[in-house]
Write an enzyme that holds these catalytic residues in place. Structure first.
Site, PDB file in Angstrom:
ATOM      1  CB  SER A 165       3.222   9.616 -44.321  1.00  0.00           C
ATOM      2  OG  SER A 165       2.487  10.602 -45.006  1.00  0.00           O
ATOM      3  CE1 TYR A 178       5.255  13.311 -41.207  1.00  0.00           C
ATOM      4  CE2 TYR A 178       4.014  13.381 -43.249  1.00  0.00           C
ATOM      5  CZ  TYR A 178       4.170  12.908 -41.961  1.00  0.00           C
ATOM      6  OH  TYR A 178       3.248  12.038 -41.429  1.00  0.00           O
TER       7      TYR A 178
HETATM    8  N1  LIG Z   1      -2.495  12.279 -39.000  1.00  0.00           N
HETATM    9  C1  LIG Z   1      -2.124  12.112 -40.229  1.00  0.00           C
HETATM   10  O1  LIG Z   1      -2.789  12.570 -41.161  1.00  0.00           O
HETATM   11  C2  LIG Z   1      -0.889  11.314 -40.546  1.00  0.00           C
HETATM   12  C3  LIG Z   1      -0.614  11.099 -41.879  1.00  0.00           C
HETATM   13  C4  LIG Z   1       0.502  10.378 -42.239  1.00  0.00           C
HETATM   14  C5  LIG Z   1       1.310   9.849 -41.290  1.00  0.00           C
HETATM   15  N2  LIG Z   1       1.053  10.055 -39.979  1.00  0.00           N
HETATM   16  C6  LIG Z   1       1.985   9.460 -39.031  1.00  0.00           C
HETATM   17  O2  LIG Z   1       1.280   8.799 -38.004  1.00  0.00           O
HETATM   18  C7  LIG Z   1       2.093   8.723 -36.837  1.00  0.00           C
HETATM   19  C8  LIG Z   1       1.240   9.107 -35.645  1.00  0.00           C
HETATM   20  O3  LIG Z   1       0.831  10.445 -35.797  1.00  0.00           O
HETATM   21  P1  LIG Z   1      -0.619  10.992 -35.397  1.00  0.00           P
HETATM   22  O4  LIG Z   1      -1.227  11.567 -36.620  1.00  0.00           O
HETATM   23  O5  LIG Z   1      -1.343   9.984 -34.627  1.00  0.00           O
HETATM   24  O6  LIG Z   1      -0.188  12.249 -34.511  1.00  0.00           O
HETATM   25  P2  LIG Z   1      -0.377  12.569 -32.964  1.00  0.00           P
HETATM   26  O7  LIG Z   1       0.397  13.812 -32.741  1.00  0.00           O
HETATM   27  O8  LIG Z   1      -1.823  12.568 -32.630  1.00  0.00           O
HETATM   28  O9  LIG Z   1       0.345  11.346 -32.219  1.00  0.00           O
HETATM   29  C9  LIG Z   1       1.754  11.204 -32.236  1.00  0.00           C
HETATM   30  C10 LIG Z   1       2.219  10.710 -30.875  1.00  0.00           C
HETATM   31  O10 LIG Z   1       3.627  10.487 -30.968  1.00  0.00           O
HETATM   32  C11 LIG Z   1       4.230  10.969 -29.766  1.00  0.00           C
HETATM   33  N3  LIG Z   1       5.635  11.292 -29.985  1.00  0.00           N
HETATM   34  C12 LIG Z   1       6.144  12.331 -30.676  1.00  0.00           C
HETATM   35  N4  LIG Z   1       7.488  12.308 -30.606  1.00  0.00           N
HETATM   36  C13 LIG Z   1       7.819  11.228 -29.856  1.00  0.00           C
HETATM   37  C14 LIG Z   1       9.041  10.675 -29.416  1.00  0.00           C
HETATM   38  N5  LIG Z   1      10.213  11.255 -29.708  1.00  0.00           N
HETATM   39  N6  LIG Z   1       9.011   9.546 -28.677  1.00  0.00           N
HETATM   40  C15 LIG Z   1       7.817   8.960 -28.370  1.00  0.00           C
HETATM   41  N7  LIG Z   1       6.637   9.455 -28.717  1.00  0.00           N
HETATM   42  C16 LIG Z   1       6.635  10.577 -29.466  1.00  0.00           C
HETATM   43  C17 LIG Z   1       3.408  12.195 -29.407  1.00  0.00           C
HETATM   44  O11 LIG Z   1       3.560  12.544 -28.037  1.00  0.00           O
HETATM   45  C18 LIG Z   1       2.000  11.742 -29.769  1.00  0.00           C
HETATM   46  O12 LIG Z   1       1.348  11.155 -28.673  1.00  0.00           O
HETATM   47  C19 LIG Z   1       3.286   9.626 -37.097  1.00  0.00           C
HETATM   48  O13 LIG Z   1       4.392   8.838 -37.438  1.00  0.00           O
HETATM   49  C20 LIG Z   1       2.856  10.466 -38.285  1.00  0.00           C
HETATM   50  O14 LIG Z   1       3.928  10.898 -39.058  1.00  0.00           O
HETATM   51  C21 LIG Z   1      -0.037  10.776 -39.595  1.00  0.00           C
END
Ligand SMILES: NC(=O)c1ccc[n+]([C@@H]2O[C@H](COP(=O)([O-])OP(=O)(O)OC[C@H]3O[C@@H](n4cnc5c(N)ncnc54)[C@H](O)[C@@H]3O)[C@@H](O)[C@H]2O)c1
Length: 332
Positions: A165, A178
């Site tokens: 992130s 986080y």
């Molecule tokens: N959306 C943002 O702005 C953003 C910003 C920075 C980082 N991220 C990172 O991106 C990654 C994906 O997040 P996203 O934004 O797509 O969110 P999201 O919630 O849409 O997708 C995350 C997915 O991870 C799965 N998940 C959660 N815990 C899990 C586990 N223990 N085992 C397996 N699967 C699991 C969830 O079921 C979900 O399908 C994460 O690591 C998040 O920290 C997202």
């Protein structure tokens, strides 16, 4: 006869075609495993890689959503396998590695993407909450790399992509759990690059923020003690969701440099950008300029960096306080 096309336009078109060719060459016919593929960034990686022609093993804890992603990929002439895998569980991830190697024989790309978010006042975070986010965001990544790296080392090839992130490059008050785990993601990957690049393994650190995904759905919000005491769990959950919704909408709002880091971006656009940079074997990958800018300021302008930390922290905590107020006032 059509209008003549300006030479600059032709050059840009040619560059675009070359870029697309490079991405196709890098991913087509290869095999990738994606964790957290049922939603958001993981889903977008799956869809875009499928369109390029990458065979996929998709995993998540949400099988209902994961199967929907698989259904959407049926139109592509690739192999797609889905698997239930909780990345916090070493056994699950080992099984996932066995399944991947058994199905495809080689592992070209590991997208360690599953993750969650958590925020609130530092003094209110319980040890259980700390352990939860550390398990998912740090141990989850370690489990994945431990399970897949041996095969990549044996092949002397492979590319590990970890979704960190922008909070893994700049400390963000209000999001300390986080930020802690995302700095760990980025630090781990930097060291992994240093140790394994010479043995044929590429590493990329995808550093988004903020993208329009479902991240907020499962994100933890650290409610101050006493705020929702004596309220039934269902009502408390609905109230918390109202607060989370307020936080996320405002965090992603496009108001200025600091407000929402320029606003929430469509996930498909961001992922297109990531794939191009992964194909170019970039180490740090940001979808917008602010990521690199913060890295530059951190190295070269410490006083501005400290000011930015204060601005981000104050803004985030104010948003949380307002979210708590909204949660409390929404209780009937
Ligand atoms: N959306 C943002 O702005 C953003 C910003 C920075 C980082 N991220 C990172 O991106 C990654 C994906 O997040 P996203 O934004 O797509 O969110 P999201 O919630 O849409 O997708 C995350 C997915 O991870 C799965 N998940 C959660 N815990 C899990 C586990 N223990 N085992 C397996 N699967 C699991 C969830 O079921 C979900 O399908 C994460 O690591 C998040 O920290 C997202």
């Amino acid at each position: 006869m059509g209008l003549p096309v300006a030479p600059e336009v032709l050059v840009l078109e040619k560059r675009k075609v070359e870029r697309n060719m490079k991405i196709k060459r890098y991913f087509r016919g290869k095999n990738a495993i994606i964790t957290g593929a049922a939603s958001g960034i993981g889903r977008a990686f799956a869809e875009q890689l499928a369109a390029i022609g990458t065979n996929l093993v998709l995993s998540d804890i949400n099988m209902e959503r994961l199967e929907m992603v698989k259904q959407a990929l049926i139109k592509y002439p690739i192999q797609v396998v889905t698997s239930l895998c909780d990345v916090t569980k070493e056994k699950d991830v080992e099984e996932l590695a066995k399944l991947t190697v058994g199905t495809f024989k080689t592992v070209d790309f590991l997208f360690s993407n599953a993750g969650t978010a958590m925020g609130g006042h530092i003094e209110n975070i319980s040890m259980i909450q700390w352990q939860t986010i550390i398990q998912i965001n740090i141990i989850g990544m370690i489990n994945c790399v431990r399970a897949f790296l041996p095969k990549m080392l044996e092949q002397q090839s492979g590319h590990i992509i970890v979704t960190s992130s922008i909070c893994g490059s700049i400390g963000t008050g209000g999001l300390i759990p986080y930020t802690t785990t995302k700095f760990a993601n980025s630090g781990f990957c930097e060291a992994l690059y240093g140790e394994c690049k010479g043995r044929g393994i590429n590493v990329s650190i995808v550093s988004p923020f903020p993208l329009k995904t479902n991240l907020i759905e499962e994100a933890g919000i650290i409610i101050p003690p006493g705020l929702l005491d004596g309220i039934s769990p269902e009502i408390a959950k609905a109230a918390i969701n109202k607060g989370k919704q307020y936080y996320w909408e405002n965090f992603c709002a496009r108001k200025g440099l600091i407000s929402g880091f320029c606003g929430g971006m469509e996930v498909d656009i961001a992922v297109e950008n990531y794939l191009r940079k992964i194909a170019n074997k970039k180490l740090y990958i940001f979808e917008r300029w602010h990521g690199r800018f913060f890295q530059f300021v951190r190295g070269w302008w410490p006083s501005l960096y400290k000011r930015t930390l204060l601005l981000l922290g104050n803004r985030s905590i104010k948003l949380f306080d307002k979210a708590f107020e909204i949660a409390q006032s929404s209780v009937p």
